[in-house]
Structures are given as structure tokens and as C-alpha cells.
Design an enzyme around this catalytic site. Structure first.
Site, mmCIF file in Angstrom:
data_model
loop_
_atom_site.group_PDB
_atom_site.id
_atom_site.type_symbol
_atom_site.label_atom_id
_atom_site.label_comp_id
_atom_site.label_asym_id
_atom_site.label_seq_id
_atom_site.Cartn_x
_atom_site.Cartn_y
_atom_site.Cartn_z
ATOM 1 N N ASN A 11 0.871 -1.181 0.000
ATOM 2 C CA ASN A 11 0.000 0.000 0.000
ATOM 3 C C ASN A 11 0.907 1.229 0.000
ATOM 4 O OD1 ASN A 11 -1.782 2.074 0.529
ATOM 5 N ND2 ASN A 11 -2.240 1.415 2.636
ATOM 6 N N LYS A 13 0.033 4.246 -0.261
ATOM 7 C CA LYS A 13 -0.612 5.438 0.323
ATOM 8 C C LYS A 13 -0.380 6.640 -0.605
ATOM 9 C CE LYS A 13 -0.035 3.331 4.782
ATOM 10 N NZ LYS A 13 -0.036 3.491 6.234
ATOM 11 N N HIS A 96 -9.506 1.370 4.706
ATOM 12 C CA HIS A 96 -8.260 1.553 5.471
ATOM 13 C C HIS A 96 -8.529 2.556 6.599
ATOM 14 C CE1 HIS A 96 -4.191 2.701 6.511
ATOM 15 N NE2 HIS A 96 -3.781 1.612 5.905
ATOM 16 N N GLU A 165 -5.544 -4.688 10.642
ATOM 17 C CA GLU A 165 -4.516 -3.665 10.817
ATOM 18 C C GLU A 165 -4.792 -2.864 12.082
ATOM 19 O OE1 GLU A 165 -2.465 -2.615 6.871
ATOM 20 O OE2 GLU A 165 -4.163 -1.288 7.094
ATOM 21 N N GLY A 171 2.506 2.431 10.692
ATOM 22 C CA GLY A 171 3.493 3.494 10.547
ATOM 23 C C GLY A 171 4.233 3.856 11.827
ATOM 24 N N SER A 209 3.284 -1.989 10.300
ATOM 25 C CA SER A 209 4.722 -2.063 10.559
ATOM 26 C C SER A 209 5.340 -3.409 10.200
ATOM 27 C CB SER A 209 5.024 -1.694 12.019
ATOM 28 O OG SER A 209 4.676 -0.328 12.257
HETATM 29 P P1 PGA Z 1 2.830 0.415 7.547
HETATM 30 O O1 PGA Z 1 1.347 0.624 6.946
HETATM 31 O O2 PGA Z 1 3.329 -0.898 7.009
HETATM 32 O O3 PGA Z 1 3.603 1.594 7.012
HETATM 33 O O4 PGA Z 1 2.686 0.406 9.019
HETATM 34 C C1 PGA Z 1 0.478 -0.469 6.795
HETATM 35 C C2 PGA Z 1 -0.829 0.004 6.229
HETATM 36 O O5 PGA Z 1 -1.300 1.079 6.594
HETATM 37 O O6 PGA Z 1 -1.435 -0.699 5.386
#
Ligand code: PGA
Length: 253
Positions: A11, A13, A96, A165, A171, A209
Site C-alpha cells: 500500500n 498510500k 483503510h 490492521e 506506521g 509495521s
Molecule cells: P505500515 O502501513 O506498514 O507503514 O505500518 C500499513 C498500512 O497502513 O497498510
């Protein structure tokens, strides 16, 4: 792990420029290493979808990050599921936590978007997960169960993917313990059985993460059918390291 073919989706983003499409090309060029054992998708921002589909070259899948629930019409700025399918997307992330927070997407709206995706032949990756306050209050399982009941309401059992999630793990570099992930995935599996009957084939991804250093351990947790990867999907080197850490690749399991 379950018997289902694992899915690892990136993803991006709201990150990426045209030059970053080279990262997708690099993953696609390594597909011979994992294509038989893993399903892999990258979900770039909408403006890069066409370039991403070309770079993926049929070797990996491309997905979008959201979709409008309505058919084509006078809705300025929105993108329909049929448009995403027309661009060559195969997946779309729906619900999400960042969209739930930034755009007030409710479970009902998420279910409508996922239904529109299914109707267009796309596989929705429906996201659920608790906040830190909910986790600390011992409500994680109840929150996930309630989100699943409402966000998956009315959907067909296939094509469908669920992503667990925990909001506090996204993040942040924090992840739940293996036991905590296993408990939620067991709960989600039971919930899917109740909603769709046994043998529904719905994969349950973990997200939050996931990095090259922890991916291998996460993939081994019972009930984890893959991952939704944010920050570590932006660079092919990190994303490929995550793919190669899956036990089906790393140990040929
Ligand atoms: P991250 O995001 O791996 O940067 O924590 C995961 C997500 O939001 O799908």
C-alpha cells in the site's frame, strides 16, 4: 498460515512519482522467484495506476487504495470500480483506517464500496482494526468482530480479502505480539465462518509495521495469510526482502 495461497500487498498510500514506477518493475522482474507460491500486489496512488499496470507486466497484480461505491456519474473527483477494472486493477483496498479517519468512512460505506468492487470483478481488501485505546481497554476482538459484521455485510464470500490492521501499529514501528496477532486472526476466522460458512477461502492479512526484519515471524503465525505492507512496500529492495521472508519461499514450506 492456513492452506490458502498467501497474498502480500503493498500500500503506497499518498507516496510516489512516475520515477518510482521502477520499483514496481523491479518487483515484477523478480516474480519468477515467488509467483508460484505467493500472490503479490502493489497498490499505488490512482494517478500511477496505468503506469503501474504496464510495469507489473502481468507478473504481479496492481490494486487501488479506495473506490467510490457508485456507478459512473456526476460525482466530481471520484473513481468507480468499473474505471479501476478498466485500468487493469485487480484489487482495491477498502476501509483503510486512514480513510475511515480522514474521510469519515463508516462500516456501511465500506461495505458498499466493497460490494461495488466485487460487482466490477475486483477483489476488495477490507481493512479492520482497533485503536490503541480499544486495545488497552481489552476490546480489540470485540471491535474487530463488530467492524467485520458491518463492513462485510451483504458481500459475496469471493472475491474477498480481509486485512487486520491495528491502528496503533500502522506506521509506528510497533506490532502486536505473535499471540495477540494469532488471537485476532482466530477471531476473524471464526467470524468469517459465521458470516460466509466454512471453506469461504477468504484470506486474512496482517498489516501494521511489517518490515523485512519481522515479516518472516509474522508470516508463521497461525491464521496469517499474508500481509498488507505500507512504508516497506515503497522500495523494491524492502518489499522483495519481505516476499523472500515468507516461509513458502524462505524454506519452501
Ligand atoms: P505500515 O502501513 O506498514 O507503514 O505500518 C500499513 C498500512 O497502513 O497498510
Amino acid at each position: 498460515m492456513t492452506g490458502l495461497k498467501p497474498l502480500i500487498a503493498g500500500n503506497w498510500k499518498m507516496f510516489g512519482r512516475r520515477a518510482d514506477i521502477a520499483e514496481i518493475s523491479a518487483v515484477a522482474q523478480a516474480a519468477h522467484e515467488f509467483a508460484a507460491a505467493l500472490e503479490v500486489a502493489v497498490c499505488p496512488p490512482a494517478g500511477l495506476l496505468s503506469l503501474a499496470v504496464a510495469a507489473a507486466d502481468g507478473q504481479i497484480a496492481v490494486g487501488a487504495q479506495t473506490v467510490d461505491a457508485r456507478a459512473d456519474g456526476p460525482h466530481t473527483g471520484d473513481i468507480s470500480a468499473a474505471m479501476l477494472a478498466d485500468l487493469g486493477a485487480r484489487f482495491v483496498i477498502v476501509g483503510h483506517s486512514e480513510r475511515r479517519a480522514d474521510h469519515g468512512e463508516t462500516d456501511m460505506a465500506v461495505a458498499a464500496k466493497a460490494a461495488a468492487a466485487q460487482a466490477a470483478g475486483l477483489t476488495p481488501i477490507v481493512c479492520v482494526g482497533e485503536s490503541l485505546a480499544q486495545r488497552q481497554a481489552g476490546q480489540a476482538e470485540a471491535v474487530v468482530r463488530q467492524q467485520m459484521q458491518a463492513s462485510l455485510a451483504g458481500l459475496a464470500r469471493q472475491p474477498l480479502v480481509l486485512a487486520y490492521e491495528p491502528i496503533w501499529a500502522i506506521g509506528t514501528g510497533l506490532t502486536p505480539s505473535g499471540e495477540e496477532i494469532a488471537a485476532i486472526h482466530a477471531c476473524a476466522g471464526a467470524c468469517l465462518d459465521e458470516q460466509f460458512g466454512p471453506n469461504h477461502g477468504v484470506r486474512v492479512l496482517y498489516g501494521g509495521s511489517v518490515k523485512p526484519g519481522n515479516a518472516g515471524a509474522i508470516f508463521k503465525i497461525a491464521g496469517v495469510d499474508g500481509a498488507l505492507v505500507g512504508g516497506a512496500s515503497l522500495k523494491a529492495s524492502d518489499f522483495l526482502a519481505i516476499l523472500r521472508a515468507h516461509p513458502v519461499i524462505a524454506t519452501g514450506m
